[in-house]
Design a protein around this motif. Structure first.
Motif, PDB file in Angstrom:
ATOM      1  N   ILE A   1      -4.053  -6.006  -0.930  1.00 60.17           N
ATOM      2  CA  ILE A   1      -4.443  -5.001   0.055  1.00 60.17           C
ATOM      3  C   ILE A   1      -5.391  -5.673   1.037  1.00 60.17           C
ATOM      4  O   ILE A   1      -6.354  -6.320   0.636  1.00 60.17           O
ATOM      5  CB  ILE A   1      -5.149  -3.810  -0.619  1.00 60.17           C
TER       6      ILE A   1
ATOM      7  N   ALA B   1      -5.802   2.934   1.095  1.00 67.74           N
ATOM      8  CA  ALA B   1      -5.713   2.856  -0.362  1.00 67.74           C
ATOM      9  C   ALA B   1      -6.893   3.560  -1.023  1.00 67.74           C
ATOM     10  O   ALA B   1      -6.725   4.274  -2.023  1.00 67.74           O
ATOM     11  CB  ALA B   1      -5.654   1.395  -0.800  1.00 67.74           C
TER      12      ALA B   1
ATOM     13  N   VAL C   1       0.831  -1.198   0.000  1.00 68.33           N
ATOM     14  CA  VAL C   1       0.000   0.000   0.000  1.00 68.33           C
ATOM     15  C   VAL C   1       0.871   1.256   0.000  1.00 68.33           C
ATOM     16  O   VAL C   1       0.583   2.233  -0.712  1.00 68.33           O
ATOM     17  CB  VAL C   1      -0.968   0.002   1.198  1.00 68.33           C
TER      18      VAL C   1
END
Length: 364
Positions: free
Chosen positions: A106, A114, A88
């Protein structure tokens, strides 16, 4: 020829420490993504290649990937800038010149960062299973749930059996004198499982108690390393049998990796009263050179073919719960019946201050 790693994953995972921006960009250049849209055949190359930015241990069976590439006409390339937290960080640092077209890895501890940083384009694949809806974050449609698993403390049954020390069972047990210098965990600033475990302790002890808990762990000799692979493969005694510490932060599925050859037992075990549920997501990167190819790749990640490959390849549970799991998982890789929880809104609001408080308490 595809360039995705087809090695068998080690049990989980999410490997090395933080990779700097220069290293990640150098890696992008080495994989050929930096000039995919330039040169005489740049347009053709961009449309036939899709670049996946992921963590170090993304894995898919060779035949499953080959079938997707043949059907789609795409070649899949991979860039792996590090652990989920490093992933990230790199997406944010490079959002004006994205490293690739698609991101996978993620997790729910970093997902809101994000989204808030605008590194993703909204896209919801048509084949997304109904069972994945419970893991949706926000209403932007920017992240698609792909798999999930429980981050838990693991122990080396063999070590405890040989020494006669009683195995720990709870978070409180880890602060007791008999477990001094036996635990290794990962840093929540550089490791997504590390952050998940920090969140488990916040869920367990609340705002008023989690810092004190970590102070007790520090006093009891907890070792902190940057990434999962160092913790599990180097410091833990139960993986290769060479590390000095029989208690490690890993996953509830990790014991399925240490099952005996006859399939009747496993060397390691997960403490299911110490867990935090981690969900991993995929998404189309904003500014992708090949957005249509990116959508096809996300479609592939939620397809039955990929979802059926998740358990054996990455030791996570597929987000599509209709997919059959390995028989050994019933006995050796069960999910926690009641993992600790922290609301996504609280993670968003307090993640940075929690990491700073943890660093001040544990690292100094």
């Amino acid at each position: 020829m595809n360039t995705i790693s087809t090695r068998r994953s080690t049990p989980r995972r999410l490997g090395l420490g933080l990779v700097g921006g220069i290293g990640a960009l150098a890696l992008a250049a080495c994989t050929g993504t930096g000039d995919a849209g330039s040169g005489e055949n740049g347009s053709s190359a961009a449309s036939s290649t899709v670049t996946l930015v992921t963590h170090d241990s993304f894995n898919v069976s060779e035949d499953v990937l080959a079938a997707f590439e043949e059907e789609s006409g795409l070649t899949v390339r991979q860039i792996a800038p590090g652990d989920g937290g490093a992933l990230v960080n790199q997406l944010v640092l490079t959002k004006d010149s994205p490293l690739g077209d698609v991101v996978f890895g993620i997790d729910n501890s970093f997902a809101t960062r994000a989204i808030d940083e605008g590194v993703l384009e909204p896209y919801t694949p048509a084949g997304l299973a109904d069972s994945a809806a419970q893991y949706a974050i926000g209403d932007t449609g920017a992240l698609t749930p792909i798999d999930f698993g429980d981050v838990c403390i693991n122990i080396d049954h063999a070590w405890f059996g040989n020494t006669g020390v009683t195995e720990p069972e709870t978070l409180d047990d880890l602060t007791k004198p008999e477990y001094k210098d036996l635990l290794v965990v990962t840093n929540p600033a550089t490791s997504s499982p590390g952050l998940s475990f920090l969140l488990a302790t916040i869920g367990a002890y609340g705002e008023d108690g989690w810092v004190d808990y970590w102070a007790k762990l520090k006093a009891n000799g907890v070792k902190v390393v940057d990434g999962w692979s160092d913790a599990y493969s180097v410091d833990f005694s139960g993986a290769e049998g060479n590390g000095p510490r029989p208690i490690v932060l890993s996953y509830a599925t990790s014991p399925a990796f240490t099952v005996s050859e006859d399939g009747t037992s496993t060397r390691t075990g997960a403490l299911l009263d110490t867990c935090f549920r981690q969900v991993e997501y995929a998404g189309v990167l904003a500014g992708a050179q090949n957005p249509e190819g990116a959508k096809k790749l996300v479609d592939f990640l939620v397809s039955d073919a990929f979802q059926a490959d998740v358990a054996d390849s990455m030791y996570m549970y597929p987000a599509n719960t209709d997919i059959a799991l390995p028989e050994s998982w019933v006995e050796f890789a069960p999910l926690s019946p009641k993992p600790f929880e922290v609301a996504p809104a609280d993670i968003t609001a307090h993640r940075d201050e929690w990491i700073k408080a943890w660093t001040s308490t544990v690292i100094g």
